[in-house]
Design a protein around this motif. Structure first.
Motif, mmCIF file in Angstrom:
data_model
loop_
_atom_site.group_PDB
_atom_site.id
_atom_site.type_symbol
_atom_site.label_atom_id
_atom_site.label_comp_id
_atom_site.label_asym_id
_atom_site.label_seq_id
_atom_site.Cartn_x
_atom_site.Cartn_y
_atom_site.Cartn_z
ATOM 1 N N PRO A 143 0.815 -1.308 -0.066
ATOM 2 C CA PRO A 143 -0.062 -0.181 -0.152
ATOM 3 C C PRO A 143 0.676 1.291 0.013
ATOM 4 C CG PRO A 143 -0.941 -1.537 1.356
ATOM 5 C CD PRO A 143 0.297 -2.050 1.201
ATOM 6 N N CYS A 180 -0.090 6.180 5.217
ATOM 7 C CA CYS A 180 -0.862 5.072 4.397
ATOM 8 C C CYS A 180 -0.450 3.568 4.903
ATOM 9 C CB CYS A 180 -0.300 5.419 3.240
ATOM 10 S SG CYS A 180 -1.088 3.979 2.089
ATOM 11 N N SER A 202 -3.011 0.860 6.237
ATOM 12 C CA SER A 202 -3.154 -0.616 5.915
ATOM 13 C C SER A 202 -2.988 -1.708 6.597
ATOM 14 C CB SER A 202 -2.212 -0.521 4.437
ATOM 15 O OG SER A 202 -0.798 -0.736 5.060
#
Length: 152
Positions: A106, A131, A135
């Motif tokens: 990701p 991020c 994830s």
């Protein structure tokens, strides 16, 4: 930066994925299969037993391939490892650079979708780190189901 047709292209933050064995290469290839071409990205894969000087050469070479003046983000697999320590030495002030550990797919997909011409390496690192954190999930927390031997 200029191109042969006198077009001006903004420099973009380069990305180097540094990992043990072929993990970096595999992550980059997986990301490319999802989003297509990812400019200014390179892998630096480290073999078991490789010495620090050899690792330094690989990481420096990869940084040189992707750094067109905007700096470099190094995404490393394991915090505290020799590849991590070598990557940290790239953030020595000779170029704009940042290091993020715990690279995952990701994170690379995020790299591919951000405008790296508008971000500095530290700003890109922050986006990618967030991020990566988002994830990582535990299935039972998402479904709110109790798992054998555990509860929510």
């Amino acid at each position: 930066m200029s191109t042969p047709g006198n077009r001006t292209i903004e420099p973009m933050v380069g990305v180097v994925v540094v990992s043990h064995e072929q993990v970096a290469f595999s992550l980059i290839e997986a990301a490319r299969r999802v989003v297509g071409t990812i400019p200014n990205i390179a892998a630096a894969c480290v073999s078991a037993g490789e010495d620090s000087a050899s690792i330094m050469h690989k990481v420096a070479q990869a940084c040189g391939q992707v750094d067109d003046g905007a700096g470099v983000l190094l995404l490393v697999d394991i915090y505290g490892s020799t590849p991590f320590n070598v990557s940290m030495s790239m953030a020595d002030g000779t170029r704009s650079a940042e290091v993020v550990c715990g690279v995952n797919l990701p994170m690379l997909l995020k790299v591919a979708t951000l405008d790296r011409c508008k971000l500095s390496p530290p700003a890109l690192a922050s986006e990618v780190q967030e991020c990566g954190k988002r994830s990582i999930r535990i299935g039972s927390e998402i479904t709110e189901r109790v798992t054998p031997g555990g509860k929510i």
